[in-house]
Structure formats: C-alpha cells, structure tokens
Design an enzyme around this catalytic site. Sequence first.
Site, PDB file in Angstrom:
ATOM      1  CB  CYS A  10      -0.992  -0.041   1.150  1.00 12.46           C
ATOM      2  SG  CYS A  10      -2.275  -1.264   0.871  1.00 12.46           S
ATOM      3  CD  GLU A  32      -3.226  -7.134   6.069  1.00 13.22           C
ATOM      4  OE1 GLU A  32      -4.207  -6.404   6.276  1.00 13.22           O
ATOM      5  OE2 GLU A  32      -2.426  -6.938   5.117  1.00 13.22           O
ATOM      6  CG  HIS A  57      -4.514  -3.874   3.494  1.00 10.05           C
ATOM      7  ND1 HIS A  57      -5.038  -3.337   4.657  1.00 10.05           N
ATOM      8  CD2 HIS A  57      -3.932  -2.839   2.846  1.00 10.05           C
ATOM      9  CE1 HIS A  57      -4.777  -2.036   4.693  1.00 10.05           C
ATOM     10  NE2 HIS A  57      -4.118  -1.722   3.602  1.00 10.05           N
TER      11      HIS A  57
END
Length: 436
Positions: free
Chosen positions: A318, A404, A402
């Site tokens: 990001c 994760e 993202h």
Amino acid sequence: MMAATSMDCSIGSQLFTTRFGSKSSQVRAFSVRCSSVPFSADGAAAVGLVERPWKVADARLVLEDGSIWRAKSFGASGTQVGEVVFNTSLTGYQEILTDPSYAGQFVLMTNPHIGNTGVNFDDEESRQCFLAGLVIRSLSISTSNWRCTETLGDYLAERNIMGIYDVDTRAITRRLRQDGSLIGVLSTEETKTDKELLEMSRTWDIVGVDLISGVSCKVPYVWVDKTESEWEFNAKGRGEAFHVIAYDFGIKHNILRRLASYGCKITVVPSTWPASEILKMKPDGVIFSNGPGDPSAVPYAVETVKEIIGKVPVFGICMGHQLLGQALGGTTFKMKFGHHGGNHPVRNLRSGRVEISAQNHNYAVDPASLPKGVQVTHVNLNDGSCAGLAFPERKLMSLQYHPEASPGPHDSDIGNDTLLAFAEFVQLMIQEKEKA
C-alpha cells in the site's frame, strides 16, 4: 419557532336507544377527546411526562459541498474534521477502526448494520484508533459474539472517537462516488453554526500532510507475539528463519503475524529510521508497510526507500507500494474516491489468477511514469489502476492492497498453484541467500 407537542387523548362512550318503526335498538357512541402537550427542546414533556424512549438527532455532518446531514451521535462528543471515504466491507469493522491507514479520515460504512458483534481485543490492528470518526446507517442495539468484551459505542467513547448513525449513508456514498472524497466536519456542539462548520471543512486539507509521523512507532522493537494456528491460513512447516526489518508507516499487526507465520524474525523501526542503520543490521529483507495519506508528503521516506532498494529484497504494501513507485522514478496521484473495502477484484498478470482483495488507499502509482524494467504485476479490475509491481533486477515487489487479509478475504495469500504475497517475498529472500 413553535414548540414541539404531543397529543394526550382519552376515549369515552355512551349508550343510546333508537327506534325504527315498531322496533327499538341500542347503539353505543364513542367519543375521543385530545389535548396537546408541549415538549421541551431535549424531547421531554414540559408537564411532567418522561423522556422519549428513543434518541433524537444531536449531531451534524457538514460536507464541503454545503450539504448538511443530521444524525444521532455515539462514542465521543465534540467537533472533528476529516476526509470522508466509504468502505464497502461487510464485516471486520474493528480491524477497519484500528487500521492506521485511516488517519485523518471519517470512515462511512456502506453495510447498513454495524456493531452487532461488539468489540474484542484480538481483532485490533494497532495500539489505538487513528481514524477521525465513524459514519453508519444503523447502530446495533445488542451484541452477540462469544469474544465480545464491550459495545462499539463504549469502545469509541473510551478512545475519544466520534461516531454517528441514523444518517443516509447510501445517499452520501453516491455523492462521494459522483464528486469524489469530500472534507467534512462532524459536530455535536449546538453552539457552532452550520456556517462555521462549513468554513472549517473548506479551510482544512489532507493533501500534502505528513500523516505517517503521527501513526509510526517512536523507537524500534522486536515483534514477539506468537502467530497462532488460526492465523496460518495455508501455512505448513517453516524451515529457515529470516530476519526482516519492517518500516512502520502505519503497519498492521496482522502483517507482522503473517510474516512470523513464514518463519521471519521481525524488527519494527520508525518511519524516520536511517537506511544506513538498517543496512548495518544486515537483514534478509525489508518491508515497507501500509500507512495513511499522501506519499508525496513524506519525501524523507522516499529517500530511505531509494537507499535500500537493490541492496536487499524489499516488499512494499500500500503506502510502501506508492513509495517504491516514487523511489523508482515514477509518480503517484490522488484517486477520485480511493479503494476502501474487502471486495476489490485484482488480476495477477503473470498467472492470470483473479483475487478478491482487501484495499485501503486514496493514492495510486501511474504505471506510465515508471522506468524500463519495472513490471506491473497486478491490475485492479474495477478501474484498471496499478495494484502491484516487480523489478527482479532490484529484488523488489509490491502490492497495492492488504495481503494479510484482515479483514478478509484470503485470496491474496492462499493457493498451491503459484507463490502469493508473503510466500513470494520469502522466495526472494531464499534466492538472495543462495547467491551469497
């Protein structure tokens, strides 16, 4: 201005006898008598009646376009200014609340019903809430989750975060999609006029502001929390450990947990930590994390990235992706309303695989500005924006979402057909060790 009133009514009846020819019958007549009861400004009856059993509108959201949205408040009280963005996630509001990338922003949830699972300490993505406020349609009046420790309203109040509900979030979202992200002022203070709040919204700006300094850690630390089995989505046994330095531009805890699940020992450093000190530590790899705001507002971070790339494998996420783009000579630009939510389709151009991803950013890298040798690896299928980069010669990779997956979905880091996200970064570090 006329006072609000309530109707106090009573019903009476009387029996009458009527005749139709030679026959008689009885008819009961009913009468209703009503009188008005004045209410005070706070909704309580002025003649001794109890307060209304519902909350009345006590907050305003004033947008820079001049629109005023009446709402009911929860959480903290006061006046706060921020950029209004909408998030399309259906679940995971606590991870959203504690994502540092939302610093300086009001998060409007398009999912209408929020708060039904309460909050817990396991789902927090950082040490505090960094967002400016929360805007929702319907606030749940009860919670139902075995991990719940308190209600959403109490949680926000304790952290001094403002929230509003019973506002037309659908109409605001359509306005943001049409006009772009807007600066707004949220207030529960009756002493402030609409004109004053509008002036605040039109004199405040988020562009060019260094928001990273306010969310980054102040001193380095070692990530020691264990990654429990439920976080290891498809993780198998991890062999050799790698030492990874993670730059904290607003890093989320689950990025660290995911790295740990791949056998990485992690040292987290502040956003201003010198690149020379990092290289002295001889890490196997460096992570440039997610974070809030405008990448052009943090030239010191761009210079740090420039000094590190090419020396060790790096992974930008990001904000880290945007900083890598600038460090390579490219440019970034502010998007109309950004990407915020857990349902953005991204195509991996190398494998053809489409991933449904979680995203949170207002800026993007212009791929046409990148130098020769830099590969665009991922593309957002909603608008065609750049969602990933790779430069094998400089040992770097990046993603504009993202990986994760907290909140989910988990498409970006599961699958046996190809290396994805953190697994690809680990492979970069393995290849670099094999060269040594």
